[in-house]
Design a protein around this motif. Structure first.
Motif, PDB file in Angstrom:
ATOM      1  N   GLY A 111      34.341  31.752  35.845  1.00 32.27           N
ATOM      2  CA  GLY A 111      34.148  32.954  36.450  1.00 32.27           C
ATOM      3  C   GLY A 111      35.310  33.498  36.998  1.00 32.27           C
ATOM      4  N   VAL A 112      36.471  32.544  36.696  1.00 35.29           N
ATOM      5  CA  VAL A 112      37.796  33.553  36.891  1.00 35.29           C
ATOM      6  C   VAL A 112      38.512  34.015  35.677  1.00 35.29           C
ATOM      7  CG1 VAL A 112      39.995  33.201  37.873  1.00 35.29           C
ATOM      8  CG2 VAL A 112      38.303  32.102  39.099  1.00 35.29           C
ATOM      9  N   GLY A 113      38.840  35.370  35.573  1.00 37.77           N
ATOM     10  CA  GLY A 113      39.436  35.620  34.261  1.00 37.77           C
ATOM     11  C   GLY A 113      39.043  37.080  34.018  1.00 37.77           C
ATOM     12  N   MET A 114      38.862  37.059  32.513  1.00 42.74           N
ATOM     13  CA  MET A 114      38.569  38.315  32.007  1.00 42.74           C
ATOM     14  C   MET A 114      37.998  38.162  30.863  1.00 42.74           C
ATOM     15  SD  MET A 114      41.798  40.925  30.692  1.00 42.74           S
ATOM     16  CE  MET A 114      41.424  42.530  29.931  1.00 42.74           C
ATOM     17  N   ASP A 115      36.934  39.478  30.406  1.00 42.08           N
ATOM     18  CA  ASP A 115      36.234  39.268  28.983  1.00 42.08           C
ATOM     19  C   ASP A 115      35.937  40.717  28.755  1.00 42.08           C
ATOM     20  OD1 ASP A 115      33.612  39.850  30.112  1.00 42.08           O
ATOM     21  OD2 ASP A 115      33.586  37.591  30.873  1.00 42.08           O
ATOM     22  N   PHE A 116      36.071  40.764  27.149  1.00 43.35           N
ATOM     23  CA  PHE A 116      35.712  42.290  26.784  1.00 43.35           C
ATOM     24  C   PHE A 116      35.318  42.002  25.287  1.00 43.35           C
ATOM     25  CE2 PHE A 116      40.463  41.370  26.417  1.00 43.35           C
ATOM     26  CZ  PHE A 116      40.738  41.835  24.993  1.00 43.35           C
ATOM     27  N   ARG A 117      34.793  42.953  24.889  1.00 44.74           N
ATOM     28  CA  ARG A 117      34.608  43.375  23.432  1.00 44.74           C
ATOM     29  C   ARG A 117      35.415  44.287  22.861  1.00 44.74           C
ATOM     30  NH1 ARG A 117      28.305  44.198  23.225  1.00 44.74           N
ATOM     31  NH2 ARG A 117      29.118  46.202  23.592  1.00 44.74           N
TER      32      ARG A 117
END
Length: 135
Positions: A111-117
């Motif tokens: 749950g710590v961090g970053m995500d994207f498409r």
């Protein structure tokens, strides 16, 4: 066999020229740079590794470079989510997808961090440098 994340890139020619058919696994790379450009809907990641190429360029050999750094620009990004940030994200990068298809990027764990498409993933720069001096 590790996931070949380079398949998500529009072109991995420069990395393939250096590493042949065995690019470094992302678990062997540290995140060194993140740039989010909301105007261009893009995210650029910088990664570095001490896993040196099998085809070491003469200049890198002459200067005793011990680190390979590369930058990937992700275009047409959406669903960018950043939730907390700490040192643990540096070694937890996942890139999956295929050229011409949607690319998914995840940085961090728990749950710590970053995500994207992203709609595209382009290798923009590869360079060698000396990160540490041998003793």
């Amino acid at each position: 066999m590790p996931n070949d994340w380079t398949l998500a890139l529009t072109s991995a020619r420069e990395l393939r020229d250096l590493y042949g058919s065995s690019p470094p696994d992302l678990s062997e790379c540290a995140l060194s740079h993140v740039h989010i450009d909301e105007r261009g809907c893009s995210v650029t990641l910088g990664l570095e590794t001490d896993v040196m190429p099998s085809s070491l360029p003469d200049e890198w050999r002459a200067k005793s470079f011990d680190t390979c750094e590369f930058f990937i620009a992700f275009g047409d990004t959406d669903n960018v989510r950043v939730q907390g940030w700490d040192a643990s994200v540096a070694n937890a990068v996942t890139i999956s997808g295929s050229p011409g298809g949607c690319v998914s990027v995840s940085i961090g764990t728990g749950g710590v961090g970053m995500d994207f498409r992203a709609g595209s993933a382009t290798l923009t720069r590869v360079r060698g440098h000396l990160a540490s001096k041998a003793e």
